[in-house]
Design an enzyme around this catalytic site. Sequence first.
Site, PDB file in Angstrom:
ATOM      1  N   ASP A  22     -18.721  -8.798   5.092  1.00  0.00           N
ATOM      2  CA  ASP A  22     -17.664  -7.776   4.944  1.00  0.00           C
ATOM      3  C   ASP A  22     -17.404  -7.301   3.517  1.00  0.00           C
ATOM      4  O   ASP A  22     -16.426  -6.585   3.279  1.00  0.00           O
ATOM      5  CB  ASP A  22     -16.351  -8.298   5.549  1.00  0.00           C
ATOM      6  N   ASP A  77     -20.451  -2.899  13.062  1.00  0.00           N
ATOM      7  CA  ASP A  77     -19.517  -2.717  11.939  1.00  0.00           C
ATOM      8  C   ASP A  77     -20.228  -2.844  10.591  1.00  0.00           C
ATOM      9  O   ASP A  77     -19.807  -2.268   9.587  1.00  0.00           O
ATOM     10  CB  ASP A  77     -18.392  -3.759  11.969  1.00  0.00           C
TER      11      ASP A  77
HETATM   12  N1  GLY Z   1     -14.879  -6.480  12.845  1.00  0.00           N
HETATM   13  C1  GLY Z   1     -14.230  -5.380  12.300  1.00  0.00           C
HETATM   14  C2  GLY Z   1     -13.383  -4.672  13.265  1.00  0.00           C
HETATM   15  O1  GLY Z   1     -12.564  -5.280  13.912  1.00  0.00           O
HETATM   16  O2  GLY Z   1     -13.517  -3.503  13.386  1.00  0.00           O
END
Ligand code: GLY
Length: 398
Positions: A118, A177
């Site tokens: 992330d 993501d």
């Molecule tokens: N994992 C990132 C989101 O919840 O969009």
Amino acid sequence: MMKKKALSLMSLKLIVLVLSSIAWGQQSMPLLIQENFDFARDQYKTLAKHIPADKMPQNYNPETGKIDARNIEWWCSGFYPGSLWLIYEQTKDPEIHQEALRALKVIEPNKTFTGNHDLGFMMYCSFGNAYRITGERAYKDVLFQSAKSLTTRYRPTIRAIQSWDKNKYWECPVIIDNMMNLEMLNWVSDNGGDKKFKDLAIIHSNTTLKNHFRSDYSSYHVVDYHPENGTVNRKATWQGAANTSSWARGQGWALYGFTMMYRDTRDEKYLKQAEGIAKFILNHPNLPEDKIPYWDFDAPLIPFAVRDASAGALIASALLELGQYVKAEEKQWYVEHAEKMIRSLASNDYRSKPGENGGFLLTHSTGALPLNSEIDIPIIYADYYFLEALKRYKDWYL
Ligand code: GLY
């Protein structure tokens, strides 16, 4: 002389825009954008008063009246500083500036974090905006270091960046993501950093293109790989309604990610993918009239399912960028939908009342319904992408 002429042409354009929307009985976009940034400035001053010094605000629980502030390693820690920078850019408010500087310092240690994928969300939304706005060299250094940390998660066997570590559910998971984290890699390579980072972003995108999508351009949430040989173990979901469903925010990450990859590479296959995803979303029979998606396009209980305003905000922002790269007719279609989404989010249906919701801007976002987590509440990333959509509309379409 030329400057004066350009200025008066711009004011004329603005007057025409304002008058035409008055004629249509709705607030003009210039006024709406201005009003929302002023609102955001005031709300975020409230929010700033209610968070511990070492944590970042994540969500607000309307039932308990409490703000949930989380440790800086949480994937969302960059959205609060990023939102503050976006608000500061438009308002030049000194209090917001101070808070933006403070929040950056708090999350800076993340630059060496390698615990998940992330880093792009955490550091590019925050330090990326800060650098873009100030040109401060130290912020660039942080971005260089953060990109390096992110690339430690690249796995040559699967030709992708591993999202989460192996655990009892997954061997070597990559989630859709993850496309969002690639922007920082591209940026670093294009701004004097290691050229290999962008190569990795391209390889990751190509692997995602191959394995994450269905023939209708919808996306699986998670593709789990066998790390020893790179073959696909299974395609599944973590936050969606079902393995075969289209989790709304995931479709948004895909749209945003491939639009961004086209911007950074000019590779036509990424543009084609982004357009396919946009059409999947905008033509979907379950996309509501106000254009803010249910939390999953295949959610049980539609039309009584909860919405995800964060998906609406991020899709609006992505559509505005996609509109920059396509022919006039498609551009109009994308921008009209983005505007409708922005107008819905800015209406009383989604926007907080002044001083309410702990200072968050938007409500009705859904984090992870199957995990019974953050359902139909204000969440920080909805605010961030809403502000970004407002900025993009102002920069590109006014
Ligand atoms: N994992 C990132 C989101 O919840 O969009």
